[in-house]
Design a protein around this motif. Structure first.
Motif, PDB file in Angstrom:
ATOM      1  N   ALA A 197      43.631  44.547  32.582  1.00  0.00           N
ATOM      2  CA  ALA A 197      42.234  44.076  31.063  1.00  0.00           C
ATOM      3  C   ALA A 197      42.639  44.295  29.998  1.00  0.00           C
ATOM      4  O   ALA A 197      43.052  44.902  29.329  1.00  0.00           O
ATOM      5  N   GLY A 198      42.865  43.126  29.027  1.00  0.00           N
ATOM      6  CA  GLY A 198      42.926  42.895  28.367  1.00  0.00           C
ATOM      7  C   GLY A 198      42.247  41.631  27.443  1.00  0.00           C
ATOM      8  O   GLY A 198      42.349  40.649  28.169  1.00  0.00           O
ATOM      9  N   MET A 199      42.342  41.589  26.138  1.00  0.00           N
ATOM     10  CA  MET A 199      42.497  40.389  24.954  1.00  0.00           C
ATOM     11  C   MET A 199      43.158  39.709  24.254  1.00  0.00           C
ATOM     12  O   MET A 199      44.060  40.601  23.847  1.00  0.00           O
ATOM     13  N   GLY A 200      42.915  38.781  24.310  1.00  0.00           N
ATOM     14  CA  GLY A 200      44.186  38.158  23.016  1.00  0.00           C
ATOM     15  C   GLY A 200      45.667  38.382  23.564  1.00  0.00           C
ATOM     16  O   GLY A 200      45.968  37.400  24.828  1.00  0.00           O
ATOM     17  N   GLY A 201      46.415  39.160  22.208  1.00  0.00           N
ATOM     18  CA  GLY A 201      48.067  39.212  22.392  1.00  0.00           C
ATOM     19  C   GLY A 201      47.605  39.930  23.538  1.00  0.00           C
ATOM     20  O   GLY A 201      49.557  40.036  24.111  1.00  0.00           O
ATOM     21  N   SER A 202      47.156  41.192  23.610  1.00  0.00           N
ATOM     22  CA  SER A 202      47.106  42.098  24.931  1.00  0.00           C
ATOM     23  C   SER A 202      47.273  41.330  26.019  1.00  0.00           C
ATOM     24  O   SER A 202      48.052  42.016  27.334  1.00  0.00           O
ATOM     25  N   SER A 203      46.755  40.678  26.910  1.00  0.00           N
ATOM     26  CA  SER A 203      46.802  39.304  27.862  1.00  0.00           C
ATOM     27  C   SER A 203      47.554  37.903  28.157  1.00  0.00           C
ATOM     28  O   SER A 203      47.811  37.582  29.025  1.00  0.00           O
ATOM     29  N   LEU A 204      47.357  37.432  26.968  1.00  0.00           N
ATOM     30  CA  LEU A 204      47.956  36.070  26.672  1.00  0.00           C
ATOM     31  C   LEU A 204      49.401  36.473  27.481  1.00  0.00           C
ATOM     32  O   LEU A 204      50.222  35.281  28.067  1.00  0.00           O
ATOM     33  N   ALA A 205      50.428  37.299  26.284  1.00  0.00           N
ATOM     34  CA  ALA A 205      51.801  36.909  27.139  1.00  0.00           C
ATOM     35  C   ALA A 205      52.294  37.842  28.127  1.00  0.00           C
ATOM     36  O   ALA A 205      53.262  37.031  28.531  1.00  0.00           O
ATOM     37  N   PRO A 206      51.432  38.939  28.909  1.00  0.00           N
ATOM     38  CA  PRO A 206      52.188  38.711  29.876  1.00  0.00           C
ATOM     39  C   PRO A 206      51.330  37.665  30.938  1.00  0.00           C
ATOM     40  O   PRO A 206      52.179  38.049  32.199  1.00  0.00           O
ATOM     41  N   GLU A 207      50.655  37.497  30.446  1.00  0.00           N
ATOM     42  CA  GLU A 207      50.180  35.686  32.017  1.00  0.00           C
ATOM     43  C   GLU A 207      51.293  34.886  31.697  1.00  0.00           C
ATOM     44  O   GLU A 207      51.485  34.602  32.954  1.00  0.00           O
ATOM     45  N   VAL A 208      51.673  34.773  30.048  1.00  0.00           N
ATOM     46  CA  VAL A 208      53.345  33.808  30.774  1.00  0.00           C
ATOM     47  C   VAL A 208      53.860  33.989  31.455  1.00  0.00           C
ATOM     48  O   VAL A 208      54.684  33.453  31.513  1.00  0.00           O
ATOM     49  N   ILE A 209      54.465  35.311  30.858  1.00  0.00           N
ATOM     50  CA  ILE A 209      55.199  35.981  31.772  1.00  0.00           C
ATOM     51  C   ILE A 209      55.410  36.078  33.260  1.00  0.00           C
ATOM     52  O   ILE A 209      56.604  35.341  34.166  1.00  0.00           O
ATOM     53  N   ALA A 210      54.162  36.219  34.118  1.00  0.00           N
ATOM     54  CA  ALA A 210      54.002  36.365  35.099  1.00  0.00           C
ATOM     55  C   ALA A 210      54.270  35.271  35.368  1.00  0.00           C
ATOM     56  O   ALA A 210      54.287  34.978  36.331  1.00  0.00           O
ATOM     57  N   ARG A 211      53.279  34.124  34.925  1.00  0.00           N
ATOM     58  CA  ARG A 211      53.897  32.696  35.407  1.00  0.00           C
ATOM     59  C   ARG A 211      54.870  32.140  35.143  1.00  0.00           C
ATOM     60  O   ARG A 211      55.240  31.410  36.293  1.00  0.00           O
ATOM     61  N   THR A 212      55.336  32.564  34.381  1.00  0.00           N
ATOM     62  CA  THR A 212      56.748  31.790  34.292  1.00  0.00           C
ATOM     63  C   THR A 212      57.441  32.520  35.101  1.00  0.00           C
ATOM     64  O   THR A 212      58.589  31.581  35.885  1.00  0.00           O
ATOM     65  N   THR A 213      57.283  34.089  35.692  1.00  0.00           N
ATOM     66  CA  THR A 213      58.897  34.339  36.789  1.00  0.00           C
ATOM     67  C   THR A 213      58.273  34.060  37.509  1.00  0.00           C
ATOM     68  O   THR A 213      58.717  34.803  39.247  1.00  0.00           O
ATOM     69  N   GLY A 214      56.815  33.537  38.159  1.00  0.00           N
ATOM     70  CA  GLY A 214      56.381  33.473  39.677  1.00  0.00           C
ATOM     71  C   GLY A 214      56.090  35.277  40.264  1.00  0.00           C
ATOM     72  O   GLY A 214      55.724  34.791  41.387  1.00  0.00           O
ATOM     73  N   ARG A 215      55.727  35.483  39.739  1.00  0.00           N
ATOM     74  CA  ARG A 215      54.403  37.019  39.371  1.00  0.00           C
ATOM     75  C   ARG A 215      53.817  37.389  39.507  1.00  0.00           C
ATOM     76  O   ARG A 215      52.954  36.702  38.758  1.00  0.00           O
ATOM     77  N   PRO A 216      52.751  37.530  40.871  1.00  0.00           N
ATOM     78  CA  PRO A 216      51.316  37.894  40.833  1.00  0.00           C
ATOM     79  C   PRO A 216      50.696  38.935  39.933  1.00  0.00           C
ATOM     80  O   PRO A 216      51.405  40.345  39.507  1.00  0.00           O
ATOM     81  N   LEU A 217      50.276  37.958  39.120  1.00  0.00           N
ATOM     82  CA  LEU A 217      49.659  39.334  37.931  1.00  0.00           C
ATOM     83  C   LEU A 217      47.660  38.485  37.639  1.00  0.00           C
ATOM     84  O   LEU A 217      47.922  37.840  37.180  1.00  0.00           O
ATOM     85  N   THR A 218      46.589  39.705  38.169  1.00  0.00           N
ATOM     86  CA  THR A 218      45.265  38.837  37.979  1.00  0.00           C
ATOM     87  C   THR A 218      45.180  39.605  36.456  1.00  0.00           C
ATOM     88  O   THR A 218      44.960  40.135  35.929  1.00  0.00           O
ATOM     89  N   VAL A 219      44.780  38.431  35.288  1.00  0.00           N
ATOM     90  CA  VAL A 219      43.966  38.510  34.268  1.00  0.00           C
ATOM     91  C   VAL A 219      42.522  38.779  33.955  1.00  0.00           C
ATOM     92  O   VAL A 219      42.468  37.832  34.303  1.00  0.00           O
ATOM     93  N   LEU A 220      42.424  40.007  33.423  1.00  0.00           N
ATOM     94  CA  LEU A 220      41.007  39.581  33.284  1.00  0.00           C
ATOM     95  C   LEU A 220      40.552  40.430  32.512  1.00  0.00           C
ATOM     96  O   LEU A 220      40.793  41.114  31.083  1.00  0.00           O
ATOM     97  N   ASP A 221      40.324  38.565  31.162  1.00  0.00           N
ATOM     98  CA  ASP A 221      39.491  38.944  29.595  1.00  0.00           C
ATOM     99  C   ASP A 221      38.585  37.778  29.446  1.00  0.00           C
ATOM    100  O   ASP A 221      38.272  36.530  28.784  1.00  0.00           O
ATOM    101  N   THR A 222      37.595  38.298  30.109  1.00  0.00           N
ATOM    102  CA  THR A 222      36.144  37.451  30.240  1.00  0.00           C
ATOM    103  C   THR A 222      35.040  38.354  30.899  1.00  0.00           C
ATOM    104  O   THR A 222      35.059  39.157  30.763  1.00  0.00           O
ATOM    105  N   THR A 223      33.853  38.477  30.350  1.00  0.00           N
ATOM    106  CA  THR A 223      32.858  38.576  31.452  1.00  0.00           C
ATOM    107  C   THR A 223      31.991  38.140  31.477  1.00  0.00           C
ATOM    108  O   THR A 223      30.579  38.799  31.562  1.00  0.00           O
ATOM    109  N   ASP A 224      32.373  36.979  32.080  1.00  0.00           N
ATOM    110  CA  ASP A 224      31.186  36.476  32.786  1.00  0.00           C
ATOM    111  C   ASP A 224      31.343  37.147  34.478  1.00  0.00           C
ATOM    112  O   ASP A 224      32.468  37.558  34.969  1.00  0.00           O
ATOM    113  N   PRO A 225      30.335  37.216  34.643  1.00  0.00           N
ATOM    114  CA  PRO A 225      29.966  38.577  35.642  1.00  0.00           C
ATOM    115  C   PRO A 225      30.682  37.925  36.784  1.00  0.00           C
ATOM    116  O   PRO A 225      30.888  38.646  38.048  1.00  0.00           O
TER     117      PRO A 225
END
Length: 550
Positions: free
Chosen positions: A96-124
């Motif tokens: 649960a993070g926004m901007g730089g707090s979530s975008l870099a971990p998302e890249v790392i997880a996608r690039t290394t193939g590790r599962p990570l749920t990034v929650l950076d929304t207010t959509d219910p």
């Protein structure tokens, strides 16, 4: 691509930059030579806070920790090893993070193939889907430098309530949280109240430069990434930072600045398919927030593939990125050759782009560490939550789409879209912002290439409110040349924000309205389209945009 890669590259520590010298050579005078003559590479490596002028010096003095953050990141490795062992039974990691707090971990997880749920929304809908996923096995990493980010606070509240509703005691629920924040922030105190583990971040590194700090390392380590490898890659690359030759970061930064000063201030970012996934989204927020202010800046445009509309143009510098690459490795027949290619390991990529962005900012004359316009949309959101949503009525309703154009603009959907495209300024661009569910409503991203083809202009796409923490600074503080298409959607099943007098749906609507207020206050063209049925409305909208002609 092959000709570009066959040309001499600037390389260090496995990262190579191709084409940068040619971009610099095409300018009336060498930007790179001017940077070297001013001693900028060595001064930046030495963390000189005076590089961006006297007004920026105080902030830079406490914001340059990123230059060697990878070395301080090593101090976290024992704590991360203990943390992953202690929480080994919680194998669903939610960030649960926004901007730089979530975008870099998302890249790392996608690039290394590790599962990570990034929650950076207010959509219910998106929040509800996350809450319903393996709750008993979930560890929530709550990441916020300031500790007061409204989206992240709302996520934390929602998960806490969900854990209690699932029958956990407060002590058991507290074990499902890990908090990453700056020392002394309000969130540090909240973590203590929850009984959650806290990992304190480096206060001398801004959020968008924090990829190799606790913000990037904690969630990724919990997800099973070998984060020490990233630190090794950055450390090896750091030896090049003070050089005047064999310095890829300098080459990239000089190319970005040379292009911008020659009128190529849009940077198309395209993956070359060689193993670095999603880096464009991280670079987008780094470039936009760092340079987009004082009426200046580089506009990053993340494109889908090398042959997508908007990759090239007279105002566009095309930069591809990827992992390991040698001449001829990327089969891209019939696609445009990028102006610059950046290839190498992810840890080095992070440091190279941070360094290049700071270099470009010295030439543009902007402070790369502040974000003077980010708070504006937040303030509008707070006001709208307090006073209620602004009253408005659509000019027309066509199928599942309500049309809300500016006053005096054609009321029908096709006419409003055409007016928006035809009204773009010379040198302008179109930004599509979708306040929707970026998983369930993923089809909305297809609007970007269709609108780029129809307009012949640079078109960006961002999910709201995620984009407010990324390109939002550029749109409000950079060159006032943007036109905006905002897409919102009806919420069928809302979700309360525990302990707050509003729901996620109301917060999302207030953020969209606050964003509109900030943009129209600058007299920027804006068309809002509201989907009363999201699936049907998106299909209808894609069809309408697809029928437009350039």
């Amino acid at each position: 691509m092959g000709d570009l890669l066959a040309a001499p590259a600037e390389a260090a520590a496995g990262l190579a930059v191709y084409g940068a010298r040619a971009v610099d050579a095409s300018a009336p005078a060498s930007t790179r030579r001017a940077l070297v003559d001013a001693g900028v590479p060595g001064r930046l490596a030495a963390q000189d806070p005076t590089l961006w002028g006297p007004e920026a010096a105080a902030g830079a003095a406490v914001g340059l920790g990123w230059v060697y953050a990878h070395r301080r990141g090593r101090e976290l490795l024992p704590q991360l090893a203990e943390l992953t062992a202690e929480l080994a039974d919680l194998d669903h990691v939610v960030l649960a993070g926004m901007g730089g707090s979530s975008l870099a971990p998302e890249v790392i997880a996608r690039t290394t193939g590790r599962p990570l749920t990034v929650l950076d929304t207010t959509d219910p809908g998106q929040v509800r889907a996350a809450l319903a996923d393996r709750l008993e096995r979930t560890v929530v990493v709550v990441a916020s430098k300031s500790g007061s980010t409204v989206e992240t606070d709302s996520h934390r509240r929602a998960y806490w309530q969900a854990f209690l509703d699932a029958g956990m005691t407060e002590a058991e629920a507290g074990r499902h949280f890990v908090v990453v924040t700056d020392p002394g922030s309000p969130l540090e105190a909240v973590a203590a109240e929850l009984g959650a583990i806290s990992v304190l971040a480096d206060p001398e590194v801004g959020g968008r430069y924090a990829a190799l700090t606790a913000f990037g390392l904690v969630p990724c380590a919990l997800a099973g990434v070998a984060v020490a490898d990233l630190l090794d890659q950055a450390d090896e690359f750091a030896a090049s930072l003070d050089r005047t030759e064999d310095n890829p970061g300098l080459a990239l930064g000089a190319a970005l600045a040379a292009a911008a000063t020659a009128g190529r201030d849009k940077v198309a970012l395209v993956a070359d398919g060689t193993g670095v996934e999603g880096l464009g989204d991280w670079v987008e927020q780094l470039l936009a927030e760092s340079t987009g202010k004082d009426g200046l800046g580089l506009l990053p445009v993340v494109v889908e593939s090398p042959d997508s509309p908007g990759v090239t143009g007279t105002e566009v510098l095309t930069v591809s990125y990827g992992g390991a690459l040698a001449a001829g490795d990327v089969p891209t027949p019939g696609t445009a050759t990028p102006d610059v290619a950046v290839n190498g390991p992810l840890g080095a990529q992070f440091l190279a782009w941070e360094y290049a962005t700071a270099i470009a900012a010295t030439v543009l004359g902007v402070d790369p560490f502040d974000q003077p316009n980010v708070a504006e949309a937040k303030e509008h959101t707070t006001a709208i939550l307090a006073e209620g949503p602004p009253a408005s009525a659509p000019s027309s309703v066509e199928g599942a789409i309500e049309v809300y154009p500016a006053s005096g603009v054609a009321a029908d959907l096709a006419g409003a879209l055409r007016h928006l495209l035809d009204g773009m300024d010379d040198g302008g661009y179109l930004a599509v912002t979708a306040y929707l569910d970026r998983h369930a409503d993923v089809a909305a991203a297809g609007l970007r290439p269709l609108l780029a083809r129809a307009s012949g202009r640079p078109v960006t796409f961002g999910w709201g409110p995620r984009y407010l923490h990324s390109t939002g600074q550029y749109h409000k503080g950079g060159p006032q040349l943007g036109s905006f298409l905002q897409v919102t959607g009806t919420v069928d099943v809302d979700l309360p924000v525990p302990g707050r007098p509003y729901t996620f749906g109301e917060l999302q609507a207030a953020q969209a309205a606050g964003d509109r207020r900030a943009l129209t206050g600058r007299r920027r063209p804006l068309l809002r389209l509201h989907l009363t049925d999201r699936s049907a409305g998106l299909a209808q909208l894609l069809d309408a945009v697809g029928s437009l002609r350039a």
